[in-house]
Enzyme design. Sequence first.
Site, mmCIF file in Angstrom:
data_model
loop_
_atom_site.group_PDB
_atom_site.id
_atom_site.type_symbol
_atom_site.label_atom_id
_atom_site.label_comp_id
_atom_site.label_asym_id
_atom_site.label_seq_id
_atom_site.Cartn_x
_atom_site.Cartn_y
_atom_site.Cartn_z
ATOM 1 N N SER A 19 41.189 41.591 76.535
ATOM 2 C CA SER A 19 41.798 42.453 77.540
ATOM 3 C C SER A 19 41.213 43.859 77.421
ATOM 4 C CB SER A 19 43.313 42.473 77.340
ATOM 5 O OG SER A 19 43.627 42.846 76.007
ATOM 6 N N GLU A 21 41.702 48.258 78.430
ATOM 7 C CA GLU A 21 42.614 49.346 78.799
ATOM 8 C C GLU A 21 41.895 50.356 79.678
ATOM 9 O OE1 GLU A 21 45.130 51.482 75.724
ATOM 10 O OE2 GLU A 21 43.897 53.149 76.442
ATOM 11 N N THR A 52 47.297 52.936 81.194
ATOM 12 C CA THR A 52 48.077 53.865 80.366
ATOM 13 C C THR A 52 49.018 54.702 81.238
ATOM 14 O OG1 THR A 52 46.414 55.603 80.472
ATOM 15 C CG2 THR A 52 46.242 54.047 78.652
ATOM 16 N N HIS A 81 51.652 50.342 81.090
ATOM 17 C CA HIS A 81 52.301 51.060 79.990
ATOM 18 C C HIS A 81 53.472 51.858 80.576
ATOM 19 C CE1 HIS A 81 48.412 51.264 77.318
ATOM 20 N NE2 HIS A 81 48.389 50.209 78.102
ATOM 21 N N ALA A 132 61.449 53.431 71.063
ATOM 22 C CA ALA A 132 60.889 52.380 71.914
ATOM 23 C C ALA A 132 61.797 51.155 71.945
ATOM 24 C CB ALA A 132 59.491 52.007 71.416
ATOM 25 N N HIS A 156 52.718 54.360 61.655
ATOM 26 C CA HIS A 156 52.883 55.462 62.600
ATOM 27 C C HIS A 156 52.831 56.790 61.837
ATOM 28 C CE1 HIS A 156 54.855 58.230 65.404
ATOM 29 N NE2 HIS A 156 54.441 57.407 66.346
ATOM 30 N N ASP A 165 58.541 51.972 58.562
ATOM 31 C CA ASP A 165 57.683 51.652 59.699
ATOM 32 C C ASP A 165 57.862 50.185 60.128
ATOM 33 O OD1 ASP A 165 55.290 53.085 61.138
ATOM 34 O OD2 ASP A 165 54.707 50.994 60.884
ATOM 35 N N LYS A 172 61.920 46.463 67.255
ATOM 36 C CA LYS A 172 61.404 46.331 68.625
ATOM 37 C C LYS A 172 61.282 44.852 68.998
ATOM 38 C CE LYS A 172 57.771 49.305 68.011
ATOM 39 N NZ LYS A 172 56.728 50.306 68.316
ATOM 40 N N GLN A 183 47.434 50.441 67.568
ATOM 41 C CA GLN A 183 46.722 51.706 67.679
ATOM 42 C C GLN A 183 45.261 51.439 67.295
ATOM 43 O OE1 GLN A 183 45.991 54.488 68.933
ATOM 44 N NE2 GLN A 183 47.927 55.486 68.363
ATOM 45 N N PHE A 223 40.140 61.809 68.758
ATOM 46 C CA PHE A 223 41.065 60.673 68.905
ATOM 47 C C PHE A 223 41.720 60.344 67.569
ATOM 48 C CE2 PHE A 223 38.773 58.581 72.755
ATOM 49 C CZ PHE A 223 39.303 59.567 73.579
ATOM 50 N N HIS A 272 41.798 43.936 72.343
ATOM 51 C CA HIS A 272 42.115 44.800 73.482
ATOM 52 C C HIS A 272 41.140 45.975 73.439
ATOM 53 C CE1 HIS A 272 44.560 46.341 76.698
ATOM 54 N NE2 HIS A 272 44.865 47.443 76.051
HETATM 55 P P1 FAD Z 1 58.683 53.961 68.314
HETATM 56 O O1 FAD Z 1 58.586 52.515 68.064
HETATM 57 O O2 FAD Z 1 59.971 54.491 68.856
HETATM 58 O O3 FAD Z 1 58.305 54.699 66.951
HETATM 59 C C1 FAD Z 1 58.027 56.098 66.895
HETATM 60 C C2 FAD Z 1 58.424 56.621 65.497
HETATM 61 O O4 FAD Z 1 59.854 56.583 65.395
HETATM 62 C C3 FAD Z 1 57.891 55.770 64.352
HETATM 63 O O5 FAD Z 1 57.621 56.609 63.253
HETATM 64 C C4 FAD Z 1 59.051 54.840 64.039
HETATM 65 O O6 FAD Z 1 59.022 54.374 62.707
HETATM 66 C C5 FAD Z 1 60.231 55.764 64.301
HETATM 67 N N1 FAD Z 1 61.446 55.020 64.711
HETATM 68 C C6 FAD Z 1 61.523 53.973 65.544
HETATM 69 N N2 FAD Z 1 62.795 53.549 65.665
HETATM 70 C C7 FAD Z 1 63.541 54.370 64.886
HETATM 71 C C8 FAD Z 1 64.934 54.440 64.575
HETATM 72 N N3 FAD Z 1 65.828 53.587 65.087
HETATM 73 N N4 FAD Z 1 65.361 55.414 63.729
HETATM 74 C C9 FAD Z 1 64.488 56.307 63.194
HETATM 75 N N5 FAD Z 1 63.148 56.273 63.440
HETATM 76 C C10 FAD Z 1 62.687 55.315 64.287
HETATM 77 N N6 FAD Z 1 51.420 57.044 74.759
HETATM 78 C C11 FAD Z 1 51.526 57.457 76.049
HETATM 79 O O7 FAD Z 1 52.066 58.538 76.305
HETATM 80 N N7 FAD Z 1 51.042 56.690 77.085
HETATM 81 C C12 FAD Z 1 50.451 55.489 76.874
HETATM 82 O O8 FAD Z 1 50.032 54.816 77.820
HETATM 83 C C13 FAD Z 1 50.308 55.033 75.524
HETATM 84 N N8 FAD Z 1 49.720 53.844 75.269
HETATM 85 C C14 FAD Z 1 49.648 53.384 73.975
HETATM 86 C C15 FAD Z 1 49.090 52.130 73.729
HETATM 87 C C16 FAD Z 1 49.011 51.639 72.427
HETATM 88 C C17 FAD Z 1 48.414 50.275 72.182
HETATM 89 C C18 FAD Z 1 49.512 52.418 71.327
HETATM 90 C C19 FAD Z 1 49.429 51.904 69.936
HETATM 91 C C20 FAD Z 1 50.054 53.679 71.565
HETATM 92 C C21 FAD Z 1 50.140 54.177 72.885
HETATM 93 N N9 FAD Z 1 50.707 55.421 73.166
HETATM 94 C C22 FAD Z 1 50.824 55.852 74.470
HETATM 95 C C23 FAD Z 1 51.132 56.309 72.075
HETATM 96 C C24 FAD Z 1 52.603 56.104 71.673
HETATM 97 O O9 FAD Z 1 53.452 56.497 72.714
HETATM 98 C C25 FAD Z 1 52.824 56.958 70.417
HETATM 99 O O10 FAD Z 1 52.069 56.416 69.361
HETATM 100 C C26 FAD Z 1 54.250 57.191 70.001
HETATM 101 O O11 FAD Z 1 54.247 58.202 68.965
HETATM 102 C C27 FAD Z 1 54.924 56.005 69.356
HETATM 103 O O12 FAD Z 1 55.373 55.163 70.262
HETATM 104 P P2 FAD Z 1 56.158 53.825 69.794
HETATM 105 O O13 FAD Z 1 56.366 53.067 71.034
HETATM 106 O O14 FAD Z 1 55.507 53.184 68.653
HETATM 107 O O15 FAD Z 1 57.557 54.487 69.307
#
Ligand code: FAD
Length: 310
Positions: A19, A21, A52, A81, A132, A156, A165, A172, A183, A223, A272
């Site tokens: 795939s 992006e 994205t 996304h 998330a 992360h 982590d 999720k 990532q 990056f 990907h």
């Molecule tokens: P989460 O899963 O919420 O995690 C973020 C942090 O919070 C982590 O440290 C986690 O351990 C912590 N956490 C999670 N749940 C809890 C909880 N209940 N209590 C306390 N801490 C918690 N960003 C964009 O803006 N646009 C995009 O299109 C985009 N595409 C991406 C595509 C990929 C493949 C990847 C890997 C990243 C992408 N990102 C994008 C970046 C992403 O939004 C960031 O990396 C963001 O910091 C983390 O998102 P997450 O969904 O992992 O968040």
Amino acid sequence: MTAPDGVRRLLAEGRPLYSFEVFPPRTPQAERTLWRTLRDIENLRPGFVSVTYGAGGSSRDRTTDLAERIAQDTTLSVVAHLTAVGHSVTELRRIVGRYAAAGVRDLLVLRGDPPDDPRGPWTPHPQGLRHASELVRLVRRAGDFGIGVAAFPERHPRSRNWSEDIAHFVAKTRAGADFAITQMFFRADDYFRLRDRLDAAGCTVPVIPEIMPATRFRQIARFAELSGATVPADLAHRLEHARDDAEGHRIGVDHATDLARRLLDNGAPGLHFITLNHTAAALDIYRALGLPEPRRVPAAVGEGARHGVA
Ligand code: FAD
């Protein structure tokens, strides 16, 4: 109950899933480049293309517009996304509904980062979501989407330790995620160690490794800084001292091809590719891996031809 569709079905088939992006273009010229890229990608018959989601404002409408157009005007399956940044729950539900109406079946569900300073403190929208996992739950309730989430082979950047982590990643998947995309990373062992940790936590969700061709030193350094990925010193050194763009391209393609081969040989469920809206590097890696050659698609992409999504 109907059989799962989209990315879930493709992953269940058990063959490697390839795939790509892309991101929404900002100018008419960039849009033309993107549609040429999408034509190249479409010829490969990939599993999906992902779009994205911007940090805010009009770039977000460009994501939804582009995802809708790909879903409606090409043979490509699209993964849109979506982030929780700056959105109330009501807005998030509306966006998800818009995707459903456009025939988008898969979403990559993310928390996102603060728009002004991606490494700065994270503040949720007052009527929004904090993690998330909460957005996964919202999307799961909203419809029968395939849901992808982010995974981090080097953990992360904000996680204090691995156990935290992994626990948050597992949350999720318990909330309803079907697959993950990593990532960017540059050492296969980082991916394998993540997989071992997930195995140990009893988490079996397929984790698709993201391949970023590192062809330009400055770009990859930037990056890496933003994503927290480590660029191996020898790769950084070779890129920094590349004589010209062609040599940088070769270095990046060779490194990514070796990485991708190791990942596939050791059971990764697919690859990907980050394209940055250009296919040259991704296609060279694709060919070097001996993956199926492009086939010409008879109907023009992006010119209004409407196909059913296979
Ligand atoms: P989460 O899963 O919420 O995690 C973020 C942090 O919070 C982590 O440290 C986690 O351990 C912590 N956490 C999670 N749940 C809890 C909880 N209940 N209590 C306390 N801490 C918690 N960003 C964009 O803006 N646009 C995009 O299109 C985009 N595409 C991406 C595509 C990929 C493949 C990847 C890997 C990243 C992408 N990102 C994008 C970046 C992403 O939004 C960031 O990396 C963001 O910091 C983390 O998102 P997450 O969904 O992992 O968040």
